[in-house]
Design a protein around this motif. Sequence first.
Motif, PDB file in Angstrom:
ATOM      1  N   GLY A 135      -0.905  -2.061  -1.669  1.00 61.87           N
ATOM      2  CA  GLY A 135       0.499  -1.681  -1.748  1.00 61.87           C
ATOM      3  C   GLY A 135       0.853  -0.626  -0.718  1.00 61.87           C
ATOM      4  N   GLU A 136       2.031  -0.745  -0.138  1.00 57.38           N
ATOM      5  CA  GLU A 136       2.433   0.125   0.966  1.00 57.38           C
ATOM      6  C   GLU A 136       2.468   1.599   0.569  1.00 57.38           C
ATOM      7  OE1 GLU A 136       6.185   0.575   4.100  1.00 57.38           O
ATOM      8  OE2 GLU A 136       5.999  -1.201   2.834  1.00 57.38           O
ATOM      9  N   GLU A 137       2.811   1.904  -0.679  1.00 61.75           N
ATOM     10  CA  GLU A 137       2.949   3.292  -1.112  1.00 61.75           C
ATOM     11  C   GLU A 137       1.819   3.722  -2.038  1.00 61.75           C
ATOM     12  OE1 GLU A 137       6.839   3.933  -2.662  1.00 61.75           O
ATOM     13  OE2 GLU A 137       7.819   3.580  -0.722  1.00 61.75           O
ATOM     14  N   THR A 138       0.650   3.116  -1.861  1.00 62.91           N
ATOM     15  CA  THR A 138      -0.526   3.478  -2.651  1.00 62.91           C
ATOM     16  C   THR A 138      -1.565   4.155  -1.758  1.00 62.91           C
ATOM     17  OG1 THR A 138      -1.658   1.378  -2.259  1.00 62.91           O
ATOM     18  CG2 THR A 138      -0.138   1.474  -4.132  1.00 62.91           C
ATOM     19  N   ALA A 139      -2.593   4.694  -2.395  1.00 61.57           N
ATOM     20  CA  ALA A 139      -3.686   5.305  -1.626  1.00 61.57           C
ATOM     21  C   ALA A 139      -4.303   4.278  -0.685  1.00 61.57           C
ATOM     22  CB  ALA A 139      -4.742   5.869  -2.578  1.00 61.57           C
ATOM     23  N   GLY A 140      -4.473   3.043  -1.168  1.00 65.56           N
ATOM     24  CA  GLY A 140      -5.034   1.994  -0.327  1.00 65.56           C
ATOM     25  C   GLY A 140      -4.161   1.674   0.867  1.00 65.56           C
ATOM     26  N   GLY A 141      -2.836   1.804   0.695  1.00 60.60           N
ATOM     27  CA  GLY A 141      -1.915   1.490   1.777  1.00 60.60           C
ATOM     28  C   GLY A 141      -1.881   2.522   2.880  1.00 60.60           C
ATOM     29  N   ILE A 142      -2.315   3.748   2.604  1.00 57.14           N
ATOM     30  CA  ILE A 142      -2.265   4.793   3.639  1.00 57.14           C
ATOM     31  C   ILE A 142      -3.655   5.269   4.056  1.00 57.14           C
ATOM     32  CG2 ILE A 142      -0.004   5.621   2.926  1.00 57.14           C
ATOM     33  CD1 ILE A 142      -1.376   7.923   1.458  1.00 57.14           C
ATOM     34  N   MET A 143      -4.697   4.680   3.477  1.00 56.14           N
ATOM     35  CA  MET A 143      -6.054   5.136   3.812  1.00 56.14           C
ATOM     36  C   MET A 143      -6.574   4.439   5.071  1.00 56.14           C
ATOM     37  SD  MET A 143      -8.587   3.104   1.203  1.00 56.14           S
ATOM     38  CE  MET A 143      -8.892   1.326   1.392  1.00 56.14           C
ATOM     39  N   THR A 144      -7.625   5.011   5.631  1.00 57.17           N
ATOM     40  CA  THR A 144      -8.371   4.367   6.699  1.00 57.17           C
ATOM     41  C   THR A 144      -9.801   4.144   6.199  1.00 57.17           C
ATOM     42  OG1 THR A 144      -9.188   4.553   8.980  1.00 57.17           O
ATOM     43  CG2 THR A 144      -8.987   6.599   7.730  1.00 57.17           C
ATOM     44  N   SER A 145     -10.400   3.080   6.656  1.00 61.66           N
ATOM     45  CA  SER A 145     -11.779   2.784   6.236  1.00 61.66           C
ATOM     46  C   SER A 145     -12.798   3.399   7.186  1.00 61.66           C
ATOM     47  CB  SER A 145     -11.977   1.267   6.168  1.00 61.66           C
ATOM     48  OG  SER A 145     -11.667   0.678   7.413  1.00 61.66           O
ATOM     49  N   GLU A 146     -12.326   4.188   8.139  1.00 56.07           N
ATOM     50  CA  GLU A 146     -13.207   4.779   9.143  1.00 56.07           C
ATOM     51  C   GLU A 146     -13.649   6.178   8.698  1.00 56.07           C
ATOM     52  OE1 GLU A 146     -10.764   4.620  12.596  1.00 56.07           O
ATOM     53  OE2 GLU A 146     -11.251   2.533  13.034  1.00 56.07           O
ATOM     54  N   PHE A 147     -14.847   6.269   8.189  1.00 56.09           N
ATOM     55  CA  PHE A 147     -15.422   7.551   7.801  1.00 56.09           C
ATOM     56  C   PHE A 147     -16.934   7.472   7.979  1.00 56.09           C
ATOM     57  CE2 PHE A 147     -15.274   4.872   4.058  1.00 56.09           C
ATOM     58  CZ  PHE A 147     -16.507   5.056   3.444  1.00 56.09           C
ATOM     59  N   VAL A 148     -17.578   8.631   8.068  1.00 58.55           N
ATOM     60  CA  VAL A 148     -19.020   8.676   8.279  1.00 58.55           C
ATOM     61  C   VAL A 148     -19.728   8.541   6.929  1.00 58.55           C
ATOM     62  CG1 VAL A 148     -20.956  10.033   9.113  1.00 58.55           C
ATOM     63  CG2 VAL A 148     -18.759  10.116  10.325  1.00 58.55           C
ATOM     64  N   ARG A 149     -20.562   7.483   6.810  1.00 56.57           N
ATOM     65  CA  ARG A 149     -21.333   7.240   5.590  1.00 56.57           C
ATOM     66  C   ARG A 149     -22.741   7.810   5.748  1.00 56.57           C
ATOM     67  NH1 ARG A 149     -17.988   2.883   6.387  1.00 56.57           N
ATOM     68  NH2 ARG A 149     -17.133   1.818   4.542  1.00 56.57           N
ATOM     69  N   LEU A 150     -23.173   8.559   4.745  1.00 61.24           N
ATOM     70  CA  LEU A 150     -24.534   9.060   4.702  1.00 61.24           C
ATOM     71  C   LEU A 150     -25.206   8.535   3.430  1.00 61.24           C
ATOM     72  CD1 LEU A 150     -23.886  12.812   5.663  1.00 61.24           C
ATOM     73  CD2 LEU A 150     -24.395  10.890   7.196  1.00 61.24           C
TER      74      LEU A 150
END
Length: 454
Positions: A135-150
């Motif tokens: 959804g456009e106005e949800t956390a999923g709609g404004i998040m990016t999947s680019e982060f450092v995984r450890l």
Amino acid sequence: MRPLAVNSLVHLILPDVQELLRDGTAEEIAEALAPFHSADIADLLEGLEDAEAAKLLQALGLEQRVETFEHIEVGDQVRLFGAIGPEGMGTIIEEMSADDRADLLNELPQELASGLLSQLPAEEAKDAAVLSNYGEETAGGIMTSEFVRLTLDMTATEAIERVRTQATSKEQVFALYVLDDEERLRGVVTLSKLILAKPDATMGEVMYEHPISVPVEADQEDVVGRLRHYDFLAIPVVDGEGRMLGIVTHDDALDVVLEEQTEDVQKMAAVEPLEAPYFETALLTLVRKRAVWLTVLLGAGLVAGTILKGFHHVLEKAIALTFFLPLIIAAGGNTGAQSATLVIRGMAVGEMGPGDWLKVARRELLSGLMLGTLLGALGIGMAYLLGQGAVASTVFWTLVAIVTAGCLLGSLLPILLDRAGIDPAITSSPLVAGLVDILGIVFYFLIARLFLGI
């Protein structure tokens, strides 16, 4: 492109850039703009014709080209995409951050977006498709999947090496996220803590356990509230089973704040929120979004006029009452609008909620009585100054009553709407003023009957 942004630097160099675009080579254009920040170049593009903007963008180096394109509003990105074409845009789209790429693909025609997805590497194409489904106005709609995984068993030395190799392709590396084998979020490691950790210490030993996160379906305003409350640069987003899906960064949160504040301001001014910037909104759309509330307010005015007509016999017997009618109406409407603004803003920043209605009512009742007494005293003075001392008491008590009513109505109506699940910003200042106007007329003439014996 859109009208030129308010940027003194852009205004200063725009003529020289236009001349360079006419006579210069791509290399000269890139060299001339290399010292400038990508945000300023994005502003510069807004002052150019689409063909000029396309030529300038294509002349930039790849990194600066991508960063500049990401600073442009999505609507302008679509137009620029049309001017450059899919082939020229392919590299830019591939290098864009995941969330910005998903936003652009959502705005492009379905066939064109599907074609671009097919040209992306498999992992990035899958990522863009997944982000586009939220959804456009949800956390999923404004998040990016680019982060450092450890991982839990990764040592500090290994983690630092991973940060070093991935940093350029991630949105931020100040917070690093520790996941288990099933991608569930287990902890957070700050970059400073990682650098200070012993080389052989594992992430499971140095991480902060029980990290703060938000569910993927959370409303974007709630996400911004979490970021603000915990003073994070980014906050992780998880699914129902605790698997980490992405992060919402502070810059995305700022965009949400600007969007929500713009929407609230428009609602409070009795304008249906615009879906595009002012100059990009069609004239008929602009008229329609303003006409809806103006029609409602016209109806409120008609009700006030009808009530006024019902008291015409009072006016005929005490014509002096008409001199103070605008004063009465203005005082009540302005007071109600003030209270509505204070309460709506307080609710927006989390200072109060529906459960605080009684505390708000008490404060506004006292405020209304004090303000009403002050304005009423001034009203008495005006009445005697105009030689209309006979209606002074009527003016005084009406001001006390209508100012108090305005405070209560303006403060409690937003809370009532919020409790009903309706955006309280819809309690626009003109709407409150219209309702208080009606009350003001009723109070004025009922009090006049009482004091003047009409």
